[in-house]
Design a protein around this motif. Structure first.
Motif, PDB file in Angstrom:
ATOM      1  N   VAL A   5      -3.925 -46.848 -13.851  1.00 38.24           N
ATOM      2  CA  VAL A   5      -3.965 -45.378 -13.773  1.00 38.24           C
ATOM      3  C   VAL A   5      -2.605 -44.838 -13.475  1.00 38.24           C
ATOM      4  O   VAL A   5      -1.902 -45.056 -12.415  1.00 38.24           O
ATOM      5  CB  VAL A   5      -4.850 -44.778 -12.737  1.00 38.24           C
ATOM      6  CG1 VAL A   5      -4.895 -43.303 -12.848  1.00 38.24           C
ATOM      7  CG2 VAL A   5      -6.266 -45.466 -13.379  1.00 38.24           C
ATOM      8  N   ALA A   6      -1.743 -44.163 -14.685  1.00 39.65           N
ATOM      9  CA  ALA A   6      -0.265 -44.008 -14.268  1.00 39.65           C
ATOM     10  C   ALA A   6      -0.313 -42.902 -12.934  1.00 39.65           C
ATOM     11  O   ALA A   6      -0.869 -41.948 -12.659  1.00 39.65           O
ATOM     12  CB  ALA A   6       0.264 -43.137 -15.596  1.00 39.65           C
ATOM     13  N   GLU A   7       0.977 -43.327 -12.349  1.00 39.73           N
ATOM     14  CA  GLU A   7       1.342 -42.112 -11.353  1.00 39.73           C
ATOM     15  C   GLU A   7       2.729 -41.413 -11.926  1.00 39.73           C
ATOM     16  O   GLU A   7       3.500 -42.160 -12.578  1.00 39.73           O
ATOM     17  CB  GLU A   7       1.622 -42.911  -9.938  1.00 39.73           C
ATOM     18  CG  GLU A   7       0.614 -43.385  -9.394  1.00 39.73           C
ATOM     19  CD  GLU A   7       0.835 -43.911  -7.914  1.00 39.73           C
ATOM     20  OE1 GLU A   7       1.924 -44.574  -7.525  1.00 39.73           O
ATOM     21  OE2 GLU A   7       0.007 -43.650  -6.973  1.00 39.73           O
ATOM     22  N   LYS A  15       8.018 -44.904 -10.766  1.00 38.73           N
ATOM     23  CA  LYS A  15       8.571 -46.363 -10.865  1.00 38.73           C
ATOM     24  C   LYS A  15       7.323 -47.089 -10.521  1.00 38.73           C
ATOM     25  O   LYS A  15       7.106 -48.268 -11.084  1.00 38.73           O
ATOM     26  CB  LYS A  15       9.539 -46.678  -9.759  1.00 38.73           C
ATOM     27  CG  LYS A  15      10.152 -47.756  -9.842  1.00 38.73           C
ATOM     28  CD  LYS A  15      11.203 -47.913  -8.552  1.00 38.73           C
ATOM     29  CE  LYS A  15      12.194 -49.471  -8.632  1.00 38.73           C
ATOM     30  NZ  LYS A  15      12.976 -49.196  -7.591  1.00 38.73           N
ATOM     31  N   SER A  16       6.269 -46.579  -9.504  1.00 39.67           N
ATOM     32  CA  SER A  16       5.207 -47.522  -9.282  1.00 39.67           C
ATOM     33  C   SER A  16       4.260 -48.018 -10.276  1.00 39.67           C
ATOM     34  O   SER A  16       3.654 -48.990 -10.419  1.00 39.67           O
ATOM     35  CB  SER A  16       4.390 -46.877  -8.196  1.00 39.67           C
ATOM     36  OG  SER A  16       4.003 -45.611  -8.639  1.00 39.67           O
ATOM     37  N   THR A  17       4.305 -46.948 -11.595  1.00 35.12           N
ATOM     38  CA  THR A  17       3.471 -47.392 -12.683  1.00 35.12           C
ATOM     39  C   THR A  17       4.190 -48.677 -13.331  1.00 35.12           C
ATOM     40  O   THR A  17       3.625 -49.310 -13.748  1.00 35.12           O
ATOM     41  CB  THR A  17       3.694 -46.045 -13.506  1.00 35.12           C
ATOM     42  OG1 THR A  17       2.995 -45.004 -12.945  1.00 35.12           O
ATOM     43  CG2 THR A  17       2.632 -46.398 -14.869  1.00 35.12           C
ATOM     44  N   LEU A  18       5.562 -48.482 -13.900  1.00 31.56           N
ATOM     45  CA  LEU A  18       6.273 -49.683 -13.936  1.00 31.56           C
ATOM     46  C   LEU A  18       6.136 -50.837 -13.270  1.00 31.56           C
ATOM     47  O   LEU A  18       6.008 -52.099 -13.892  1.00 31.56           O
ATOM     48  CB  LEU A  18       7.676 -49.317 -14.221  1.00 31.56           C
ATOM     49  CG  LEU A  18       8.171 -48.193 -15.042  1.00 31.56           C
ATOM     50  CD1 LEU A  18       9.785 -48.022 -15.408  1.00 31.56           C
ATOM     51  CD2 LEU A  18       7.253 -47.949 -16.458  1.00 31.56           C
ATOM     52  N   GLU A  19       5.954 -50.920 -11.996  1.00 31.08           N
ATOM     53  CA  GLU A  19       5.534 -52.044 -11.313  1.00 31.08           C
ATOM     54  C   GLU A  19       4.222 -52.482 -11.280  1.00 31.08           C
ATOM     55  O   GLU A  19       4.009 -53.644 -11.576  1.00 31.08           O
ATOM     56  CB  GLU A  19       5.842 -51.634  -9.698  1.00 31.08           C
ATOM     57  CG  GLU A  19       7.235 -51.304  -9.353  1.00 31.08           C
ATOM     58  CD  GLU A  19       7.232 -50.937  -7.910  1.00 31.08           C
ATOM     59  OE1 GLU A  19       6.294 -50.535  -7.497  1.00 31.08           O
ATOM     60  OE2 GLU A  19       8.508 -50.418  -7.481  1.00 31.08           O
ATOM     61  N   VAL A  37      -3.188 -41.647 -18.801  1.00 31.25           N
ATOM     62  CA  VAL A  37      -2.369 -40.677 -18.123  1.00 31.25           C
ATOM     63  C   VAL A  37      -3.109 -39.548 -17.811  1.00 31.25           C
ATOM     64  O   VAL A  37      -3.784 -38.876 -18.955  1.00 31.25           O
ATOM     65  CB  VAL A  37      -1.322 -40.386 -19.005  1.00 31.25           C
ATOM     66  CG1 VAL A  37      -0.519 -39.230 -18.639  1.00 31.25           C
ATOM     67  CG2 VAL A  37      -0.223 -41.561 -19.222  1.00 31.25           C
ATOM     68  N   LEU A  38      -3.425 -39.008 -16.742  1.00 28.04           N
ATOM     69  CA  LEU A  38      -4.333 -37.976 -16.371  1.00 28.04           C
ATOM     70  C   LEU A  38      -3.396 -36.709 -15.925  1.00 28.04           C
ATOM     71  O   LEU A  38      -2.212 -36.820 -15.287  1.00 28.04           O
ATOM     72  CB  LEU A  38      -4.979 -38.313 -15.244  1.00 28.04           C
ATOM     73  CG  LEU A  38      -6.033 -39.385 -15.646  1.00 28.04           C
ATOM     74  CD1 LEU A  38      -6.709 -39.862 -14.078  1.00 28.04           C
ATOM     75  CD2 LEU A  38      -7.233 -39.089 -16.471  1.00 28.04           C
ATOM     76  N   GLY A  39      -3.609 -35.461 -16.398  1.00 26.82           N
ATOM     77  CA  GLY A  39      -3.066 -34.315 -16.000  1.00 26.82           C
ATOM     78  C   GLY A  39      -2.926 -33.196 -17.253  1.00 26.82           C
ATOM     79  O   GLY A  39      -3.692 -33.067 -18.314  1.00 26.82           O
ATOM     80  N   GLN A  40      -2.078 -32.167 -16.884  1.00 34.49           N
ATOM     81  CA  GLN A  40      -1.817 -31.219 -17.902  1.00 34.49           C
ATOM     82  C   GLN A  40      -0.522 -31.133 -18.353  1.00 34.49           C
ATOM     83  O   GLN A  40       0.597 -31.004 -17.400  1.00 34.49           O
ATOM     84  CB  GLN A  40      -2.283 -30.077 -17.396  1.00 34.49           C
ATOM     85  CG  GLN A  40      -2.475 -28.787 -18.537  1.00 34.49           C
ATOM     86  CD  GLN A  40      -2.715 -27.449 -17.997  1.00 34.49           C
ATOM     87  OE1 GLN A  40      -2.803 -26.940 -16.810  1.00 34.49           O
ATOM     88  NE2 GLN A  40      -3.355 -26.592 -18.825  1.00 34.49           N
ATOM     89  N   GLY A  41      -0.227 -31.074 -19.702  1.00 36.49           N
ATOM     90  CA  GLY A  41       1.325 -30.930 -20.236  1.00 36.49           C
ATOM     91  C   GLY A  41       1.906 -32.306 -19.868  1.00 36.49           C
ATOM     92  O   GLY A  41       2.974 -32.293 -19.515  1.00 36.49           O
ATOM     93  N   ILE A  90      -4.461 -49.256  -9.673  1.00 35.53           N
ATOM     94  CA  ILE A  90      -4.164 -48.094  -9.102  1.00 35.53           C
ATOM     95  C   ILE A  90      -3.081 -48.181  -8.089  1.00 35.53           C
ATOM     96  O   ILE A  90      -2.848 -49.358  -7.324  1.00 35.53           O
ATOM     97  CB  ILE A  90      -5.260 -47.442  -8.611  1.00 35.53           C
ATOM     98  CG1 ILE A  90      -6.452 -46.975  -9.755  1.00 35.53           C
ATOM     99  CG2 ILE A  90      -4.834 -46.111  -7.838  1.00 35.53           C
ATOM    100  CD1 ILE A  90      -7.924 -46.506  -8.826  1.00 35.53           C
ATOM    101  N   GLY A  91      -2.031 -47.196  -8.297  1.00 34.41           N
ATOM    102  CA  GLY A  91      -0.792 -47.154  -7.281  1.00 34.41           C
ATOM    103  C   GLY A  91      -1.372 -47.245  -5.749  1.00 34.41           C
ATOM    104  O   GLY A  91      -2.002 -46.348  -5.476  1.00 34.41           O
ATOM    105  N   GLY A  92      -0.560 -47.858  -4.843  1.00 34.78           N
ATOM    106  CA  GLY A  92      -0.937 -47.893  -3.341  1.00 34.78           C
ATOM    107  C   GLY A  92      -0.317 -46.493  -2.721  1.00 34.78           C
ATOM    108  O   GLY A  92      -0.068 -46.795  -1.717  1.00 34.78           O
TER     109      GLY A  92
END
Length: 316
Positions: A5-7, A15-19, A37-41, A90-92
């Motif tokens: 789940v992307a941050e 950067k945490s997503t790439l980690e 990827v969750l969000g709008q735009g 999921i990012g911490g």
């Protein structure tokens, strides 16, 4: 598949997503690395994610314009079921730690929290994490059809772009009506680079002497170098600096190219948050300070005398 789940923030992938991509690829678990990827735009975020993942799933919806733990958990759980994911990363971050347990409950899955290493162990997933105030690294293991993991930021190197861009797919979500409404949001304003994104970090400890010296020397050197500013827990507890700048076991974990520690003794809790920096530079008047045991370069001397000369040299 391995579902990440992307941050992201401000239209950029964190950067945490790439980690997490690095953690996924090095885990030994089979299947494509998929980023949700969750969000709008979020078109730009999705395009950036495609450079690193095998595939990208995009949920670009008005309901996801603001982060909401209920909605993020419902979305991640739904996609994990539909994609038959065996691992969900999921990012911490603060938000990640909030909704990740909900995902685990929805999937009836074991939950490995704040991990710093991942590896396959037969059919099980083995992870390492800090415990006892980071004095001990414990190994935990889970075996189940799907496992939910939060990855401690700064524990893995960011992934390099993949040879070929991953395919992108739009997904439909069956989201619940949120029970909590976000009525406002405040963003900390700073002209400096965020700690978790910085390539260079200058951190000050109690050894700098005072809040005024911290501003003059730590911030002064950071401004010269275009670096992020960090602080030890003692400095934050004393009220000199905000908690957002705290580096260590109870603060942020960072992994910059260069970490400059000014007046930092090097308590084990602090070392757990910055010990993986590529190069560590320490300045401390105590020659026996623990920070020198991990430093690549060290200067024994008074920060208040040495740093002004460094600032002047950096200006040239």
């Amino acid at each position: 598949m391995i579902l990440i789940v992307a941050e992201h923030a401000g239209g950029k992938l964190a950067k945490s997503t790439l980690e997490m991509v690095t953690a996924a690829r090095g885990s030994g678990r089979e299947g494509p690395v998929t980023v949700l990827v969750l969000g709008q735009g979020v078109a730009d975020v999705a395009n950036e994610a495609a450079k690193y993942a095998d595939q990208v799933l995009v949920a670009d919806l008005p309901q996801l314009a603001q982060y909401n733990a209920e909605l993020w958990a419902a979305a991640a759980a739904q996609i994990a079921r539909e994609g038959e994911a065996h691992t969900v990363l999921i990012g911490g971050s603060r938000s990640g730690r909030e909704y990740a347990p909900r995902v685990a409950v929805k999937l009836e899955a074991p939950y490995l929290e704040d991990v710093i290493a991942l590896s396959a162990h037969g059919q099980a997933l083995q992870a390492q994490r800090y415990t006892y105030l980071a004095r001990v690294t414990e190994t935990v293991e889970a075996e189940a059809p799907v496992i939910v993991v939060t990855v401690k930021p700064g524990s893995f190197a960011p992934a390099a772009p993949a040879p070929a861009a991953g395919e992108q797919y739009d997904v439909e979500l069956d989201l619940p009506a949120p029970r909590v409404e976000v009525t406002g949001k405040s963003v900390e304003k700073s002209s400096r680079v965020a700690l978790t994104e910085a390539d260079v970090i200058v951190t000050g400890g109690r050894g700098v002497g005072s809040p005024e010296n911290f501003a003059a020397y730590v911030e002064g050197l950071a401004d010269r170098l275009g670096a992020g500013v960090g602080a030890t827990r003692a400095v934050v507890d004393a009220g000199w600096r905000p908690y957002a700048e705290q580096v260590g076991q109870t603060g942020k974990t960072v992994q910059p190219k260069v970490y400059i520690a000014l007046g930092v003794s090097g308590a084990v809790q602090h070392l757990s948050g910055m010990g993986k920096s590529r190069y560590i530079v320490a300045i401390n008047k105590d020659a026996e300070a623990p920070i020198f045991k991990v430093a690549d370069y060290g200067i024994v001397g008074d920060v208040n005398q040495i740093v002004p000369a460094l600032i002047e040299a950096a200006g040239k």
